[in-house]
Every structure is written in structure tokens, then in C-alpha cells.
Design a protein around this motif. Sequence first.
Motif, PDB file in Angstrom:
ATOM      1  N   LYS A 184      38.860  43.033  31.781  1.00 22.45           N
ATOM      2  CA  LYS A 184      38.879  41.774  31.040  1.00 22.45           C
ATOM      3  C   LYS A 184      39.765  40.609  31.705  1.00 22.45           C
ATOM      4  N   GLY A 185      40.771  40.759  32.414  1.00 21.52           N
ATOM      5  CA  GLY A 185      41.323  39.969  33.410  1.00 21.52           C
ATOM      6  C   GLY A 185      40.529  39.384  34.415  1.00 21.52           C
ATOM      7  N   GLN A 186      39.408  40.091  34.843  1.00 24.59           N
ATOM      8  CA  GLN A 186      38.466  39.426  35.794  1.00 24.59           C
ATOM      9  C   GLN A 186      37.909  38.178  35.105  1.00 24.59           C
ATOM     10  N   THR A 187      37.292  38.369  33.739  1.00 24.12           N
ATOM     11  CA  THR A 187      36.697  37.322  32.907  1.00 24.12           C
ATOM     12  C   THR A 187      37.605  36.337  32.542  1.00 24.12           C
ATOM     13  N   GLU A 188      38.990  36.580  32.374  1.00 22.05           N
ATOM     14  CA  GLU A 188      39.776  35.430  31.851  1.00 22.05           C
ATOM     15  C   GLU A 188      40.190  34.667  33.095  1.00 22.05           C
ATOM     16  N   ALA A 189      40.074  35.356  34.318  1.00 17.67           N
ATOM     17  CA  ALA A 189      40.564  34.710  35.585  1.00 17.67           C
ATOM     18  C   ALA A 189      39.385  33.711  36.008  1.00 17.67           C
ATOM     19  N   GLY A 190      38.373  34.083  35.600  1.00 13.95           N
ATOM     20  CA  GLY A 190      37.118  33.186  35.920  1.00 13.95           C
ATOM     21  C   GLY A 190      37.084  31.996  35.282  1.00 13.95           C
ATOM     22  N   ILE A 191      37.459  32.107  33.978  1.00 17.22           N
ATOM     23  CA  ILE A 191      37.474  31.053  33.009  1.00 17.22           C
ATOM     24  C   ILE A 191      38.403  30.238  33.275  1.00 17.22           C
ATOM     25  N   ALA A 192      39.697  30.721  33.542  1.00 20.71           N
ATOM     26  CA  ALA A 192      40.793  29.981  34.061  1.00 20.71           C
ATOM     27  C   ALA A 192      40.501  29.127  35.340  1.00 20.71           C
ATOM     28  N   MET A 193      39.719  29.588  36.186  1.00 18.30           N
ATOM     29  CA  MET A 193      39.345  28.770  37.419  1.00 18.30           C
ATOM     30  C   MET A 193      38.239  27.723  37.133  1.00 18.30           C
ATOM     31  N   GLY A 194      37.831  27.671  35.970  1.00 21.31           N
ATOM     32  CA  GLY A 194      36.863  26.474  35.782  1.00 21.31           C
ATOM     33  C   GLY A 194      35.484  27.048  35.489  1.00 21.31           C
ATOM     34  N   PHE A 195      34.944  28.317  35.677  1.00 19.98           N
ATOM     35  CA  PHE A 195      33.862  28.653  35.565  1.00 19.98           C
ATOM     36  C   PHE A 195      33.545  28.796  33.955  1.00 19.98           C
ATOM     37  N   ASN A 196      32.486  28.674  33.604  1.00 24.23           N
ATOM     38  CA  ASN A 196      31.904  28.745  32.254  1.00 24.23           C
ATOM     39  C   ASN A 196      31.595  30.177  32.074  1.00 24.23           C
ATOM     40  N   ARG A 197      31.253  30.654  30.850  1.00 26.45           N
ATOM     41  CA  ARG A 197      30.929  32.524  30.845  1.00 26.45           C
ATOM     42  C   ARG A 197      29.927  32.876  31.607  1.00 26.45           C
TER      43      ARG A 197
END
Length: 130
Positions: free
Chosen positions: A20-33
Motif C-alpha cells: 500500500k505504501g507504493q500507492t500512498e507514495a504515488g499520491i504523495a508525489m502528486g499522481f491521481n489514483r
Amino acid sequence: MNFGAYVSEIFRSGIEGIAKGQTEAGIAMGFNRFQTFVFIVLPQTVQRILPVYKGEFISLVKMTSIVGYIAVQDLTKASDIIRSRTFDAFFPLVMVAILYFVIAWVLMQSLEYLERITDSKHRRRKADKA
């Protein structure tokens, strides 16, 4: 339908296997879902599921000969027709076996190529050589 259900389960378990940290990191980098899924989760999933998918895909190709006896005219059914007309039992079956081997080999080589290009270690080694 069985193949589709099995492959969807392979993908589901592959996606759930990504932390789940991969998804959270992507969202933190500014990507949408959606972007997070396409650019971060999906490449890792494909890399993990390809070995299992290869085996299932080749099994599906080999099982088409069984389907030929039920409804569809395929290589095995064509071999039976040739055998019934020429009374030569050996040659048509050998040719069908060779054709199935070639088909399975070509498909396996293409899936192994896909596996190589999605492997990050392979890409790093290739970049280091250049």
C-alpha cells in the motif's frame, strides 16, 4: 471462461501483492489514483505475474486440441480428417504435434521477451553497458 477467471484472479492477487505504501507514495508525489495505478502499481504487478501467466497461457493453447473434439475444428480435428481420408495415422499426428510445439514455443518466446523488458534489473544492466 475458466481461463478468464483464473487470469483475473492472477491479476487481482498480483495487484494486492503490491504494498500500500507504493500507492500512498504515488499520491504523495502528486499522481491521481489512476496515474498511480498505471505508472507505479501496474508495472510492478506485471513483472510479478508474468511467470504464472506464461504457464497458464501455454496451457490454454495446449487445451485447444481438446476443445477441437467438442465443437471447433482445429489442428487435431483436421488431423483426424486427413487420417480418415489417407489411412496414414502417423504423419498427420506428428505434424500436428510439431505445429503445436512451434505455436507454444513462439508464444513462450514472446512472453519471455515481455518478461525481460519489464524486468527492471535487466534494464539497469542494459543501461550500464551502454
